[in-house]
Design an enzyme around this catalytic site. Sequence first.
Site, PDB file in Angstrom:
ATOM      1  N   ARG A 266       0.867  -1.342   0.125  1.00  0.00           N
ATOM      2  CA  ARG A 266       0.017   0.087   0.205  1.00  0.00           C
ATOM      3  C   ARG A 266       0.923   1.368  -0.020  1.00  0.00           C
ATOM      4  O   ARG A 266       2.110   1.040   0.274  1.00  0.00           O
ATOM      5  CB  ARG A 266      -0.836  -0.067   1.278  1.00  0.00           C
ATOM      6  CG  ARG A 266      -1.802  -1.259   1.250  1.00  0.00           C
ATOM      7  CD  ARG A 266      -2.352  -1.395   2.590  1.00  0.00           C
ATOM      8  NE  ARG A 266      -3.478   0.019   2.955  1.00  0.00           N
ATOM      9  CZ  ARG A 266      -3.900   0.395   4.184  1.00  0.00           C
ATOM     10  NH1 ARG A 266      -3.608  -0.451   5.065  1.00  0.00           N
ATOM     11  NH2 ARG A 266      -4.435   1.297   4.404  1.00  0.00           N
TER      12      ARG A 266
ATOM     13  N   LYS B 112      -1.321  -7.621  11.602  1.00  0.00           N
ATOM     14  CA  LYS B 112      -2.691  -7.524  12.361  1.00  0.00           C
ATOM     15  C   LYS B 112      -3.705  -7.172  11.552  1.00  0.00           C
ATOM     16  O   LYS B 112      -4.876  -7.299  11.894  1.00  0.00           O
ATOM     17  CB  LYS B 112      -2.538  -6.387  13.533  1.00  0.00           C
ATOM     18  CG  LYS B 112      -2.221  -4.752  13.088  1.00  0.00           C
ATOM     19  CD  LYS B 112      -2.071  -3.952  14.153  1.00  0.00           C
ATOM     20  CE  LYS B 112      -1.972  -2.500  13.654  1.00  0.00           C
ATOM     21  NZ  LYS B 112      -3.328  -2.189  12.950  1.00  0.00           N
ATOM     22  N   ASP B 113      -3.202  -7.022  10.311  1.00  0.00           N
ATOM     23  CA  ASP B 113      -4.493  -6.454   9.435  1.00  0.00           C
ATOM     24  C   ASP B 113      -4.860  -7.703   8.504  1.00  0.00           C
ATOM     25  O   ASP B 113      -5.799  -7.583   7.501  1.00  0.00           O
ATOM     26  CB  ASP B 113      -4.190  -5.271   8.382  1.00  0.00           C
ATOM     27  CG  ASP B 113      -3.814  -4.008   9.154  1.00  0.00           C
ATOM     28  OD1 ASP B 113      -4.785  -3.667  10.212  1.00  0.00           O
ATOM     29  OD2 ASP B 113      -3.142  -2.992   8.788  1.00  0.00           O
TER      30      ASP B 113
ATOM     31  N   THR C 161     -11.212   5.861  17.553  1.00  0.00           N
ATOM     32  CA  THR C 161     -10.372   4.899  17.262  1.00  0.00           C
ATOM     33  C   THR C 161     -11.327   3.859  16.412  1.00  0.00           C
ATOM     34  O   THR C 161     -12.680   3.913  16.520  1.00  0.00           O
ATOM     35  CB  THR C 161     -10.199   3.977  18.678  1.00  0.00           C
ATOM     36  OG1 THR C 161      -9.468   2.645  17.911  1.00  0.00           O
ATOM     37  CG2 THR C 161     -11.421   3.466  19.226  1.00  0.00           C
TER      38      THR C 161
ATOM     39  N   ARG D 156     -11.553  -3.765  18.865  1.00  0.00           N
ATOM     40  CA  ARG D 156     -10.928  -4.405  19.874  1.00  0.00           C
ATOM     41  C   ARG D 156     -10.794  -3.113  20.974  1.00  0.00           C
ATOM     42  O   ARG D 156     -10.966  -3.317  22.143  1.00  0.00           O
ATOM     43  CB  ARG D 156      -9.678  -5.170  19.638  1.00  0.00           C
ATOM     44  CG  ARG D 156      -8.441  -5.098  20.962  1.00  0.00           C
ATOM     45  CD  ARG D 156      -7.310  -5.796  20.500  1.00  0.00           C
ATOM     46  NE  ARG D 156      -6.454  -4.661  19.643  1.00  0.00           N
ATOM     47  CZ  ARG D 156      -5.552  -3.779  20.301  1.00  0.00           C
ATOM     48  NH1 ARG D 156      -5.628  -3.553  21.478  1.00  0.00           N
ATOM     49  NH2 ARG D 156      -5.073  -2.873  19.621  1.00  0.00           N
ATOM     50  N   ARG D 157     -10.340  -2.288  20.485  1.00  0.00           N
ATOM     51  CA  ARG D 157      -9.795  -1.037  21.244  1.00  0.00           C
ATOM     52  C   ARG D 157     -10.992  -0.491  21.964  1.00  0.00           C
ATOM     53  O   ARG D 157     -10.993  -0.055  23.021  1.00  0.00           O
ATOM     54  CB  ARG D 157      -9.001   0.160  20.620  1.00  0.00           C
ATOM     55  CG  ARG D 157      -7.481  -0.287  20.411  1.00  0.00           C
ATOM     56  CD  ARG D 157      -6.612   0.641  19.630  1.00  0.00           C
ATOM     57  NE  ARG D 157      -5.304   0.178  19.426  1.00  0.00           N
ATOM     58  CZ  ARG D 157      -4.572   0.494  18.248  1.00  0.00           C
ATOM     59  NH1 ARG D 157      -5.328   1.198  17.193  1.00  0.00           N
ATOM     60  NH2 ARG D 157      -3.303   0.152  17.779  1.00  0.00           N
TER      61      ARG D 157
ATOM     62  N   ARG E 230     -11.001   6.648  11.222  1.00  0.00           N
ATOM     63  CA  ARG E 230     -10.217   5.701  10.357  1.00  0.00           C
ATOM     64  C   ARG E 230      -9.266   6.520   9.541  1.00  0.00           C
ATOM     65  O   ARG E 230      -8.926   7.873   9.807  1.00  0.00           O
ATOM     66  CB  ARG E 230     -11.344   5.462   8.879  1.00  0.00           C
ATOM     67  CG  ARG E 230     -12.643   4.555   9.498  1.00  0.00           C
ATOM     68  CD  ARG E 230     -12.961   3.462   8.477  1.00  0.00           C
ATOM     69  NE  ARG E 230     -11.785   2.588   8.422  1.00  0.00           N
ATOM     70  CZ  ARG E 230     -11.369   1.777   9.098  1.00  0.00           C
ATOM     71  NH1 ARG E 230     -12.020   1.551  10.199  1.00  0.00           N
ATOM     72  NH2 ARG E 230     -10.511   0.909   8.930  1.00  0.00           N
ATOM     73  N   GLY E 231      -8.237   5.793   8.844  1.00  0.00           N
ATOM     74  CA  GLY E 231      -7.229   6.509   8.064  1.00  0.00           C
ATOM     75  C   GLY E 231      -5.854   5.926   8.580  1.00  0.00           C
ATOM     76  O   GLY E 231      -5.847   5.375   9.667  1.00  0.00           O
TER      77      GLY E 231
ATOM     78  N   GLN F  58      -0.983   9.604   9.554  1.00  0.00           N
ATOM     79  CA  GLN F  58      -1.135  10.832   9.545  1.00  0.00           C
ATOM     80  C   GLN F  58      -2.464  11.624   9.564  1.00  0.00           C
ATOM     81  O   GLN F  58      -2.705  12.505  10.121  1.00  0.00           O
ATOM     82  CB  GLN F  58      -0.222  11.015   8.454  1.00  0.00           C
ATOM     83  CG  GLN F  58       1.218  11.256   8.297  1.00  0.00           C
ATOM     84  CD  GLN F  58       1.821   9.618   8.447  1.00  0.00           C
ATOM     85  OE1 GLN F  58       0.922   8.500   8.059  1.00  0.00           O
ATOM     86  NE2 GLN F  58       3.026   9.231   8.772  1.00  0.00           N
ATOM     87  N   THR F  59      -3.519  10.614   8.940  1.00  0.00           N
ATOM     88  CA  THR F  59      -4.775  11.177   8.894  1.00  0.00           C
ATOM     89  C   THR F  59      -5.389  10.950  10.343  1.00  0.00           C
ATOM     90  O   THR F  59      -5.977  12.226  10.639  1.00  0.00           O
ATOM     91  CB  THR F  59      -5.497  10.069   8.107  1.00  0.00           C
ATOM     92  OG1 THR F  59      -5.017  10.214   6.786  1.00  0.00           O
ATOM     93  CG2 THR F  59      -7.074  10.619   7.861  1.00  0.00           C
ATOM     94  N   ARG F  60      -5.217  10.066  11.364  1.00  0.00           N
ATOM     95  CA  ARG F  60      -5.784  10.211  12.463  1.00  0.00           C
ATOM     96  C   ARG F  60      -5.047  11.101  13.308  1.00  0.00           C
ATOM     97  O   ARG F  60      -5.807  11.878  14.113  1.00  0.00           O
ATOM     98  CB  ARG F  60      -5.526   8.682  13.166  1.00  0.00           C
ATOM     99  CG  ARG F  60      -6.350   7.698  12.454  1.00  0.00           C
ATOM    100  CD  ARG F  60      -6.260   6.331  13.058  1.00  0.00           C
ATOM    101  NE  ARG F  60      -5.314   5.609  12.564  1.00  0.00           N
ATOM    102  CZ  ARG F  60      -5.097   4.364  13.154  1.00  0.00           C
ATOM    103  NH1 ARG F  60      -5.538   4.029  14.193  1.00  0.00           N
ATOM    104  NH2 ARG F  60      -4.138   3.546  12.396  1.00  0.00           N
TER     105      ARG F  60
ATOM    106  N   CYS G  97     -13.372  -9.612  11.261  1.00  0.00           N
ATOM    107  CA  CYS G  97     -13.264  -8.333  12.123  1.00  0.00           C
ATOM    108  C   CYS G  97     -14.466  -8.026  12.617  1.00  0.00           C
ATOM    109  O   CYS G  97     -14.516  -6.969  13.345  1.00  0.00           O
ATOM    110  CB  CYS G  97     -12.471  -7.299  11.135  1.00  0.00           C
ATOM    111  SG  CYS G  97     -13.671  -6.744   9.814  1.00  0.00           S
TER     112      CYS G  97
END
Length: 319
Positions: free
Chosen positions: A17, A95-96, A139, A143-144, A161-162, A165-167, A254
């Site tokens: 990505r 983790k993804d 978030t 899970r979190r 989401r993102g 940097q976006t978050r 998920c």
Amino acid sequence: MTLTMPSPASPLKIGTRGSPLALAQAYETRRRLMGAFDLPDDAFEIVIITTSGDNAQLIAKDKPLKELGGKGLFTKEIEEALLGHSIDIAVHSMKDMPVAQPEGLLLDTYLPREDTRDAFVSPSATTLADLPEGAVVGTSSLRRRAQLLHFRSDLKVVEFRGNVQTRLKKLQDGVADCTFLAMAGLNRLEMSDVASSAIEPHDMLPAVAQGAIGIERRADDSATAAMLEAIHDVPTGQRLAAERAFLAALDGSCETPIAGLAELDGTALRLRGQVLRPDGSESIADDRTASISDGAELGMEMARHLLSQAGADFFSWRG
């Protein structure tokens, strides 16, 4: 087998990505392969692939991942490129990754695992306990969200989401009072100073395979398999075998808040696991130790135990 090494004229194509973290992971993979075989960097080509999960409109919607299509949003196009021979390997955040790969692909190479802890990030608080009552937490992790609400039901959790940097930009814009990132990602981006504090596993058990980079390949590509063997980190593979077996036996999607962490001590493997209701109202956890060679079986046994403890209505929210 005599290996035909990649070269500037015929480079090994590494699919990834395009986010800064994904690129950092691809560069780390390239660097390790260069070192293992004494190759120049132009013997490798980084191929950026835009996935459905990178769609700006989807990110802006800030909806739960399960409503957008699950973990496959971040892998489908990359795996199609791998199967179509447009790339030779694919680099992923483990983790993804779904627990099952498409037919014809294998995910059996892992780089040394980074810090597995979650990072608490806030402009106004040092730890989660410092947040005032009713604080807004951003978030996108199911899970979190569940762990936070189990710990502090007064918090308001909003979707966030993102990429990193976006978050962080959303946090700067005041969308939430704090958010959570993976310490591994911050370390790989040389942004560890962004974390207000790191959360120890006994306070917030991390996502299964958090901090690990996985490299996917075609099952019939023996030459690439031989190259990847040179950079595979055995201890990381042993830990993930237990964690991903635990995840697969519980719920490989998920849609369920699941946490798990395996750690090695000599010939022993300790596995901690947790499954929660999405609203945080109930949590079931276990902590077991076995020999490293029995790690996968331990993961499955722990999952069966937690399922037996959950009761008939624990998963009623799935509909």
